[in-house]
Design an enzyme around this catalytic site. Structure first.
Site, PDB file in Angstrom:
ATOM      1  N   TYR A  32     -43.824  17.429 -12.065  1.00  0.00           N
ATOM      2  CA  TYR A  32     -45.000  16.745 -11.504  1.00  0.00           C
ATOM      3  C   TYR A  32     -46.318  17.295 -12.045  1.00  0.00           C
ATOM      4  O   TYR A  32     -47.336  17.230 -11.369  1.00  0.00           O
ATOM      5  CB  TYR A  32     -44.991  16.803  -9.969  1.00  0.00           C
ATOM      6  N   HIS A  33     -46.314  17.806 -13.264  1.00  0.00           N
ATOM      7  CA  HIS A  33     -47.539  18.353 -13.851  1.00  0.00           C
ATOM      8  C   HIS A  33     -48.022  17.486 -15.005  1.00  0.00           C
ATOM      9  O   HIS A  33     -48.529  17.990 -16.012  1.00  0.00           O
ATOM     10  CB  HIS A  33     -47.296  19.796 -14.326  1.00  0.00           C
ATOM     11  N   TYR A  34     -47.862  16.180 -14.870  1.00  0.00           N
ATOM     12  CA  TYR A  34     -48.271  15.285 -15.958  1.00  0.00           C
ATOM     13  C   TYR A  34     -49.787  15.306 -16.136  1.00  0.00           C
ATOM     14  O   TYR A  34     -50.549  15.566 -15.197  1.00  0.00           O
ATOM     15  CB  TYR A  34     -47.759  13.862 -15.719  1.00  0.00           C
ATOM     16  N   HIS A  35     -50.227  15.045 -17.360  1.00  0.00           N
ATOM     17  CA  HIS A  35     -51.633  15.176 -17.714  1.00  0.00           C
ATOM     18  C   HIS A  35     -51.926  14.327 -18.949  1.00  0.00           C
ATOM     19  O   HIS A  35     -51.021  13.757 -19.546  1.00  0.00           O
ATOM     20  CB  HIS A  35     -51.974  16.650 -17.985  1.00  0.00           C
TER      21      HIS A  35
ATOM     22  N   LYS B 218     -39.455  25.295 -16.774  1.00  0.00           N
ATOM     23  CA  LYS B 218     -40.489  24.318 -17.120  1.00  0.00           C
ATOM     24  C   LYS B 218     -41.004  24.662 -18.511  1.00  0.00           C
ATOM     25  O   LYS B 218     -41.459  25.786 -18.751  1.00  0.00           O
ATOM     26  CB  LYS B 218     -41.640  24.382 -16.112  1.00  0.00           C
TER      27      LYS B 218
END
Length: 585
Positions: free
Chosen positions: A521-524, A421
């Protein structure tokens, strides 16, 4: 001078001592029920939105009962009336669905309109999901629990002692030390052999090297989500409406005040009936708070008339409350690139437990024994194709995807997967409205690997993974004669995204990074601090409206953000209560 590791070891030992003697800082039953599922019957404040009155009044209205929203609501309820509006259902309706063995089934269940996982496909051609369930992403994720790095806390301007206390508040309900078994041990040994050192043992802290992090799965494999933090709530002052889809935030401009002020919301129940909830007081100490996540929070601001004026007008949004051009900007998503490793022997089911944190900006994580059946995989892609048709994606893309489904898609339990990642990606995108229906996905572009530095970090991460696979420590979980470089080709054969494949005579790791991009799935972003909200998470130019969730982040904290997002809900809840008390004096 003591090292950070020694300090962390002492803190962990102190936590264990507190558990043994029954001192838990305010949750007297905590240690006796760590391995038990929450009894949803005690949550008499969970109600279906169809039971909501036409008009209600609360001190605080929280839009979104997710990772931040549950912690925030539980805290605010100690000294105020709180309404939580959650568009999804309750994870307690089907507790087995959140167990570790059902991880893939629950995450990829996208065809049922009432499912907890909502598919969206970014304009980059990468599959992603949004949570629509009480507890938010903590109901769907891989469960890894790790705190933010010190630099993140310092840059956010948070009070370190209060951050520590807020983390511990969360951890008393949902965090555990995982049982590290054979595959994860081999993965750990491979990381150390590949030079991701030192070994830091079990710790929640973000420390360079290899460590075992926390998990929200208990020893029995039961998931504990942000919804469990509602055990802290005062049941007499909180109401949570499920299946409550917020349509817009309501604003008023008072005489003598040039700034619009939020005073309520309109939401719709599952029967299509509209309801209004308003703030109990028009003075200070009463607010609407968006905690709907990095997709829905900027989307709802726009649908409520707060955003780029020309864009809102083009979609018929009226009235336009405030021309706020930075709403929806700065969208980021940490790209993930996986390597699939078939094993000559069975492996245990494990999600993320061991993580490598090198000095370069890529984190290395792994899991094993996940089972994806042919039927589940085809069901997922049926949902993908339905969405592509709805969005009118180019027919060639759909045709190519259909052809790829002829491949024998079946991930067995006899395999591991290691991913990299990219940390703090410099590549940034934006979010725009697609229509005015808040239940539909907006248009989101992340611009993966647009910045060359992100691409360089991906190459470094994949190179480290190859070294792990080729290490002696990992050797018993790969077939003899197969090297890490060759295993990268397995992913190229799978329809993991809609991006074109570039097959060349010379293998290029940079091209591989771009071709095999997935999300972790760590969108911000979309409502970032300093651009859309201030340091207290108040929307700039609007009174009585805050945003408290990952949409405010400039980057994703630590290796995995859920711990910090839950902590933020607690941290800001306490800060808001102090402000409320000061106003009432």
């Amino acid at each position: 001078m003591r090292s950070r590791y020694i300090d962390e070891a002492l803190r962990q030992e102190f936590r264990k001592v507190k558990m043994k003697v029954g001192f838990d800082g305010g949750s007297s039953v905590y240690e006796f029920r760590r391995n038990e599922s929450v009894d949803a019957g005690q949550y008499n404040f969970l109600k279906d939105a169809t039971s909501a009155p036409a008009l209600s009044h609360f001190d605080y209205i929280i839009i979104g009962g997710g990772t931040a929203g549950c912690a925030l609501a539980a805290t605010l309820s100690q000294n105020a009336t709180v309404l939580v509006l959650e568009r999804g259902g309750s994870p307690y309706d089907n507790p087995a669905a959140t167990d570790i063995g059902n991880f893939a089934n629950t995450l990829l269940n996208i065809t049922d309109p009432s499912s907890w996982s909502q598919l969206f496909i970014s304009e980059d051609g990468v599959f992603n999901t949004r949570a629509r369930v009480l507890g938010g992403g903590t109901v769907l994720n891989a469960g890894f629990y790790s705190r933010a790095e010190d630099e993140f806390v310092a840059e956010a301007g948070w009070e370190r002692d209060e951050v520590e206390a807020a983390y511990e508040w969360v951890e008393r309900k949902v965090a555990f030390e995982p049982p590290v078994e054979r595959w994860q041990t081999a993965f750990r040994n491979g990381l150390l052999e590949a030079g991701v050192v030192p070994y830091n043992g079990f710790t929640y802290e973000h420390i360079y090297g290899t460590k075992v992090g926390g998990t929200i799965f208990d020893r029995a494999g039961h998931r504990h989500t942000a919804a469990d933090l509602l055990e802290y709530a005062n049941p007499n002052t909180i109401v949570v409406y499920l299946h409550a889809s917020v349509r817009k935030v309501l604003f008023i401009t008072t005489k003598g005040n040039s700034s619009p002020k939020a005073y309520g919301v309109i939401f719709q129940d599952a029967n299509g009936v509209f309801h209004t909830a308003e703030l109990a007081s028009q003075g200070a100490g009463s607010e609407v708070i968006l905690s709907a996540g990095a997709i829905a929070s900027p989307q709802l601001l726009m649908l409520s008339g707060v955003g780029p004026a020309a864009h809102l007008a083009a979609h018929g949004v009226s009235p336009i409350i405030l021309d706020h051009p930075m709403v929806g900007q700065g969208m980021g998503d940490n790209p993930m690139n996986p390597v699939f490793i078939p094993s000559p022997k069975p492996v245990e089911v494990s999600l993320v437990q061991v993580v490598g944190i090198p000095k370069f900006a890529s984190y290395i994580e792994g899991g094993s024994g996940l089972s994806l059946s042919i039927s589940l995989t085809r069901t997922f892609f049926d949902g993908v194709l339905n969405l592509l048709n709805k969005l009118k994606f180019p027919s060639q893309s759909i045709s190519n995807l259909l052809k790829s489904l002829d491949l024998g898609l079946n991930v067995t339990t006899q395999a591991g997967v290691i991913v990299q990642k990219v940390s703090g990606p410099l590549s940034r995108g934006h979010l725009e409205l697609r229509n005015t229906n808040p239940d539909d996905n907006p248009s989101v572009t992340f611009n993966y690997y647009q910045d060359p530095e992100d691409l360089n970090n991906c190459v470094k991460g994949l190179s480290a993974i190859i070294s792990v696979i080729d290490s002696k420590g990992y050797s018993s979980y790969k077939y003899t004669g197969v090297n890490g470089r060759e295993l990268l080709n397995l992913i190229l054969a799978l329809p993991i995204n809609l991006r074109p494949r570039h097959i060349t005579s010379t293998f290029d790791l940079k091209q591989y990074c771009m071709d095999t991009t997935m999300t972790i799935y760590h969108y911000h972003g979309g409502c970032q601090v300093g651009k859309v909200v201030d340091n207290d998470y108040k929307v700039l130019g609007i009174d009585a409206l805050r945003v408290i969730d990952a949409s405010t982040f400039l980057k994703s904290p630590g290796t995995n953000p859920q711990a910090t997002i839950m902590m933020l809900g607690r941290y800001m809840g306490q800060k808001i209560l102090r402000e409320r008390e000061a106003f009432r004096r």
